[in-house]
Design a protein around this motif. Structure first.
Motif, PDB file in Angstrom:
ATOM      1  N   GLY A 174     -10.092  97.217  60.705  1.00  0.00           N
ATOM      2  CA  GLY A 174     -10.567  98.329  59.897  1.00  0.00           C
ATOM      3  C   GLY A 174     -11.854  98.044  59.147  1.00  0.00           C
ATOM      4  N   GLN A 175     -12.307  96.792  59.157  1.00  0.00           N
ATOM      5  CA  GLN A 175     -13.551  96.466  58.457  1.00  0.00           C
ATOM      6  C   GLN A 175     -14.738  96.757  59.374  1.00  0.00           C
ATOM      7  OE1 GLN A 175     -13.635  92.771  56.363  1.00  0.00           O
ATOM      8  NE2 GLN A 175     -11.535  92.989  55.675  1.00  0.00           N
ATOM      9  N   GLU A 176     -15.755  97.326  58.773  1.00  0.00           N
ATOM     10  CA  GLU A 176     -16.934  97.738  59.524  1.00  0.00           C
ATOM     11  C   GLU A 176     -18.123  96.840  59.217  1.00  0.00           C
ATOM     12  OE1 GLU A 176     -17.416 101.748  58.200  1.00  0.00           O
ATOM     13  OE2 GLU A 176     -15.788 102.475  59.471  1.00  0.00           O
ATOM     14  N   LYS A 177     -19.011  96.764  60.181  1.00  0.00           N
ATOM     15  CA  LYS A 177     -20.290  96.065  60.040  1.00  0.00           C
ATOM     16  C   LYS A 177     -20.118  94.626  59.564  1.00  0.00           C
ATOM     17  CE  LYS A 177     -22.663 100.394  59.378  1.00  0.00           C
ATOM     18  NZ  LYS A 177     -23.464 101.239  58.560  1.00  0.00           N
ATOM     19  N   CYS A 178     -19.229  93.899  60.234  1.00  0.00           N
ATOM     20  CA  CYS A 178     -19.020  92.479  59.934  1.00  0.00           C
ATOM     21  C   CYS A 178     -20.091  91.676  60.667  1.00  0.00           C
ATOM     22  CB  CYS A 178     -17.635  92.038  60.384  1.00  0.00           C
ATOM     23  SG  CYS A 178     -16.290  92.900  59.551  1.00  0.00           S
ATOM     24  N   TYR A 179     -20.877  90.942  59.925  1.00  0.00           N
ATOM     25  CA  TYR A 179     -21.959  90.168  60.529  1.00  0.00           C
ATOM     26  C   TYR A 179     -21.406  88.942  61.251  1.00  0.00           C
ATOM     27  CZ  TYR A 179     -26.191  87.457  61.210  1.00  0.00           C
ATOM     28  OH  TYR A 179     -27.208  86.741  61.768  1.00  0.00           O
ATOM     29  N   ILE A 180     -21.868  88.755  62.477  1.00  0.00           N
ATOM     30  CA  ILE A 180     -21.498  87.582  63.281  1.00  0.00           C
ATOM     31  C   ILE A 180     -22.746  86.693  63.374  1.00  0.00           C
ATOM     32  CG2 ILE A 180     -20.602  86.748  65.481  1.00  0.00           C
ATOM     33  CD1 ILE A 180     -18.667  88.566  63.930  1.00  0.00           C
ATOM     34  N   PRO A 181     -22.689  85.495  62.840  1.00  0.00           N
ATOM     35  CA  PRO A 181     -23.877  84.628  62.871  1.00  0.00           C
ATOM     36  C   PRO A 181     -24.151  84.083  64.272  1.00  0.00           C
ATOM     37  CG  PRO A 181     -22.013  83.450  61.934  1.00  0.00           C
ATOM     38  CD  PRO A 181     -21.554  84.862  62.162  1.00  0.00           C
ATOM     39  N   HIS A 182     -25.400  83.653  64.486  1.00  0.00           N
ATOM     40  CA  HIS A 182     -25.772  83.035  65.756  1.00  0.00           C
ATOM     41  C   HIS A 182     -25.067  81.699  65.939  1.00  0.00           C
ATOM     42  CE1 HIS A 182     -28.936  85.832  66.967  1.00  0.00           C
ATOM     43  NE2 HIS A 182     -29.329  85.864  65.697  1.00  0.00           N
ATOM     44  N   THR A 183     -24.965  80.946  64.872  1.00  0.00           N
ATOM     45  CA  THR A 183     -24.385  79.603  64.927  1.00  0.00           C
ATOM     46  C   THR A 183     -22.955  79.642  64.394  1.00  0.00           C
ATOM     47  OG1 THR A 183     -26.575  78.683  64.509  1.00  0.00           O
ATOM     48  CG2 THR A 183     -24.691  77.211  64.203  1.00  0.00           C
ATOM     49  N   PRO A 184     -21.994  79.146  65.178  1.00  0.00           N
ATOM     50  CA  PRO A 184     -20.585  79.182  64.746  1.00  0.00           C
ATOM     51  C   PRO A 184     -20.248  78.065  63.765  1.00  0.00           C
ATOM     52  CG  PRO A 184     -20.744  78.265  66.947  1.00  0.00           C
ATOM     53  CD  PRO A 184     -22.134  78.672  66.542  1.00  0.00           C
ATOM     54  N   HIS A 185     -20.545  78.277  62.500  1.00  0.00           N
ATOM     55  CA  HIS A 185     -20.260  77.267  61.475  1.00  0.00           C
ATOM     56  C   HIS A 185     -18.753  77.041  61.370  1.00  0.00           C
ATOM     57  CE1 HIS A 185     -24.419  77.498  60.288  1.00  0.00           C
ATOM     58  NE2 HIS A 185     -24.314  78.818  60.228  1.00  0.00           N
ATOM     59  N   PRO A 186     -18.298  75.785  61.405  1.00  0.00           N
ATOM     60  CA  PRO A 186     -16.866  75.501  61.413  1.00  0.00           C
ATOM     61  C   PRO A 186     -16.136  75.872  60.120  1.00  0.00           C
ATOM     62  CG  PRO A 186     -18.127  73.455  61.371  1.00  0.00           C
ATOM     63  CD  PRO A 186     -19.113  74.577  61.525  1.00  0.00           C
ATOM     64  N   GLY A 187     -16.835  76.004  59.011  1.00  0.00           N
ATOM     65  CA  GLY A 187     -16.197  76.338  57.744  1.00  0.00           C
ATOM     66  C   GLY A 187     -16.072  77.830  57.491  1.00  0.00           C
ATOM     67  N   HIS A 188     -16.608  78.649  58.386  1.00  0.00           N
ATOM     68  CA  HIS A 188     -16.545  80.104  58.225  1.00  0.00           C
ATOM     69  C   HIS A 188     -15.077  80.547  58.257  1.00  0.00           C
ATOM     70  CE1 HIS A 188     -17.083  84.370  59.164  1.00  0.00           C
ATOM     71  NE2 HIS A 188     -18.340  84.243  58.768  1.00  0.00           N
ATOM     72  N   PRO A 189     -14.703  81.522  57.422  1.00  0.00           N
ATOM     73  CA  PRO A 189     -13.306  81.984  57.404  1.00  0.00           C
ATOM     74  C   PRO A 189     -12.799  82.438  58.779  1.00  0.00           C
ATOM     75  CG  PRO A 189     -14.492  82.902  55.545  1.00  0.00           C
ATOM     76  CD  PRO A 189     -15.508  82.195  56.398  1.00  0.00           C
ATOM     77  N   TRP A 190     -13.668  83.041  59.572  1.00  0.00           N
ATOM     78  CA  TRP A 190     -13.234  83.486  60.897  1.00  0.00           C
ATOM     79  C   TRP A 190     -13.001  82.297  61.827  1.00  0.00           C
ATOM     80  CZ3 TRP A 190     -15.608  88.647  62.891  1.00  0.00           C
ATOM     81  CH2 TRP A 190     -15.369  89.659  61.944  1.00  0.00           C
ATOM     82  N   ALA A 191     -13.725  81.208  61.627  1.00  0.00           N
ATOM     83  CA  ALA A 191     -13.507  80.010  62.439  1.00  0.00           C
ATOM     84  C   ALA A 191     -12.111  79.471  62.176  1.00  0.00           C
ATOM     85  CB  ALA A 191     -14.555  78.950  62.122  1.00  0.00           C
ATOM     86  N   LEU A 192     -11.699  79.503  60.924  1.00  0.00           N
ATOM     87  CA  LEU A 192     -10.357  79.045  60.572  1.00  0.00           C
ATOM     88  C   LEU A 192      -9.298  79.995  61.109  1.00  0.00           C
ATOM     89  CD1 LEU A 192     -11.157  78.031  56.882  1.00  0.00           C
ATOM     90  CD2 LEU A 192     -11.078  76.548  58.901  1.00  0.00           C
ATOM     91  N   LEU A 193      -9.595  81.268  61.128  1.00  0.00           N
ATOM     92  CA  LEU A 193      -8.667  82.286  61.611  1.00  0.00           C
ATOM     93  C   LEU A 193      -8.506  82.250  63.127  1.00  0.00           C
ATOM     94  CD1 LEU A 193      -7.018  84.939  61.032  1.00  0.00           C
ATOM     95  CD2 LEU A 193      -9.181  86.156  61.382  1.00  0.00           C
ATOM     96  N   LEU A 194      -9.633  82.145  63.847  1.00  0.00           N
ATOM     97  CA  LEU A 194      -9.621  82.274  65.301  1.00  0.00           C
ATOM     98  C   LEU A 194      -9.484  80.958  66.048  1.00  0.00           C
ATOM     99  CD1 LEU A 194     -12.568  84.816  65.657  1.00  0.00           C
ATOM    100  CD2 LEU A 194     -10.120  85.310  65.582  1.00  0.00           C
ATOM    101  N   GLY A 195      -9.910  79.887  65.421  1.00  0.00           N
ATOM    102  CA  GLY A 195      -9.991  78.614  66.126  1.00  0.00           C
ATOM    103  C   GLY A 195     -11.419  78.399  66.584  1.00  0.00           C
ATOM    104  N   ALA A 196     -11.795  77.155  66.750  1.00  0.00           N
ATOM    105  CA  ALA A 196     -13.188  76.795  67.034  1.00  0.00           C
ATOM    106  C   ALA A 196     -13.702  77.408  68.333  1.00  0.00           C
ATOM    107  CB  ALA A 196     -13.337  75.277  67.064  1.00  0.00           C
ATOM    108  N   ASP A 197     -12.914  77.348  69.396  1.00  0.00           N
ATOM    109  CA  ASP A 197     -13.388  77.853  70.691  1.00  0.00           C
ATOM    110  C   ASP A 197     -13.602  79.363  70.682  1.00  0.00           C
ATOM    111  OD1 ASP A 197     -13.348  75.277  71.689  1.00  0.00           O
ATOM    112  OD2 ASP A 197     -11.387  75.510  72.664  1.00  0.00           O
ATOM    113  N   ALA A 198     -12.637  80.101  70.148  1.00  0.00           N
ATOM    114  CA  ALA A 198     -12.766  81.553  70.099  1.00  0.00           C
ATOM    115  C   ALA A 198     -13.917  81.963  69.179  1.00  0.00           C
ATOM    116  CB  ALA A 198     -11.453  82.186  69.633  1.00  0.00           C
ATOM    117  N   TRP A 199     -14.067  81.266  68.063  1.00  0.00           N
ATOM    118  CA  TRP A 199     -15.157  81.560  67.134  1.00  0.00           C
ATOM    119  C   TRP A 199     -16.505  81.307  67.798  1.00  0.00           C
ATOM    120  CZ3 TRP A 199     -17.047  84.322  63.644  1.00  0.00           C
ATOM    121  CH2 TRP A 199     -18.060  83.926  62.783  1.00  0.00           C
ATOM    122  N   ALA A 200     -16.624  80.214  68.520  1.00  0.00           N
ATOM    123  CA  ALA A 200     -17.878  79.909  69.224  1.00  0.00           C
ATOM    124  C   ALA A 200     -18.177  80.981  70.275  1.00  0.00           C
ATOM    125  CB  ALA A 200     -17.799  78.529  69.868  1.00  0.00           C
ATOM    126  N   ALA A 201     -17.160  81.413  70.994  1.00  0.00           N
ATOM    127  CA  ALA A 201     -17.350  82.455  72.010  1.00  0.00           C
ATOM    128  C   ALA A 201     -17.787  83.773  71.376  1.00  0.00           C
ATOM    129  CB  ALA A 201     -16.068  82.636  72.815  1.00  0.00           C
TER     130      ALA A 201
END
Length: 128
Positions: free
Chosen positions: A34-61
């Motif tokens: 339901g959240q809109e306009k979520c910015y996705i960075p070019h570089t998958p920083h490992p400390g990003h909350p989404w990296a912790l949520l999705l896992g490193a591989d999915a976050w990188a993809a």
């Protein structure tokens, strides 16, 4: 079919699932749906909350596919309803019998739910 993973009924979430996998996509929808306009960075920083949520591989993809853009995260809320699940299973090519077996209901109920259209609801604007 794994009964613990609900079907993805949102076309947008299905696109995301093709990039990061269905389990990660459903996890994202559950946490951020339901959240809109979520910015996705070019570089998958490992400390990003989404990296912790999705896992490193999915976050990188996700960053590789959508990096530098904003995405809207669908909620996939319709997956909770039996009718939506029936529709998703039907679109995957399952028969009425297979859908009934999957959902633990009768084939008759599946036929009725999938065949129910606008004729089962009164037209609110019929008198106009």
């Amino acid at each position: 079919m794994d009964r613990t993973v609900p079907p993805i009924v949102s076309a947008r979430l299905e696109e995301i699932a093709q990039v990061i996998g269905p389990v990660a996509a459903l996890r994202l929808a559950e946490a951020m749906g339901g959240q809109e306009k979520c910015y996705i960075p070019h570089t998958p920083h490992p400390g990003h909350p989404w990296a912790l949520l999705l896992g490193a591989d999915a976050w990188a993809a996700l960053c590789q596919e959508y990096g530098g853009t904003h995405i809207d995260v669908p909620s996939n809320a319709l997956a909770r309803s039996h009718k939506a699940r029936m529709g998703a299973l039907k679109r995957r090519g399952l028969s009425h019998r297979a859908i009934a077996r999957e959902l633990g209901c009768s084939e008759r109920w599946v036929r009725m739910a999938l065949n129910a259209g606008d004729e089962r609801q009164p037209d609110l604007f019929a008198g106009d």
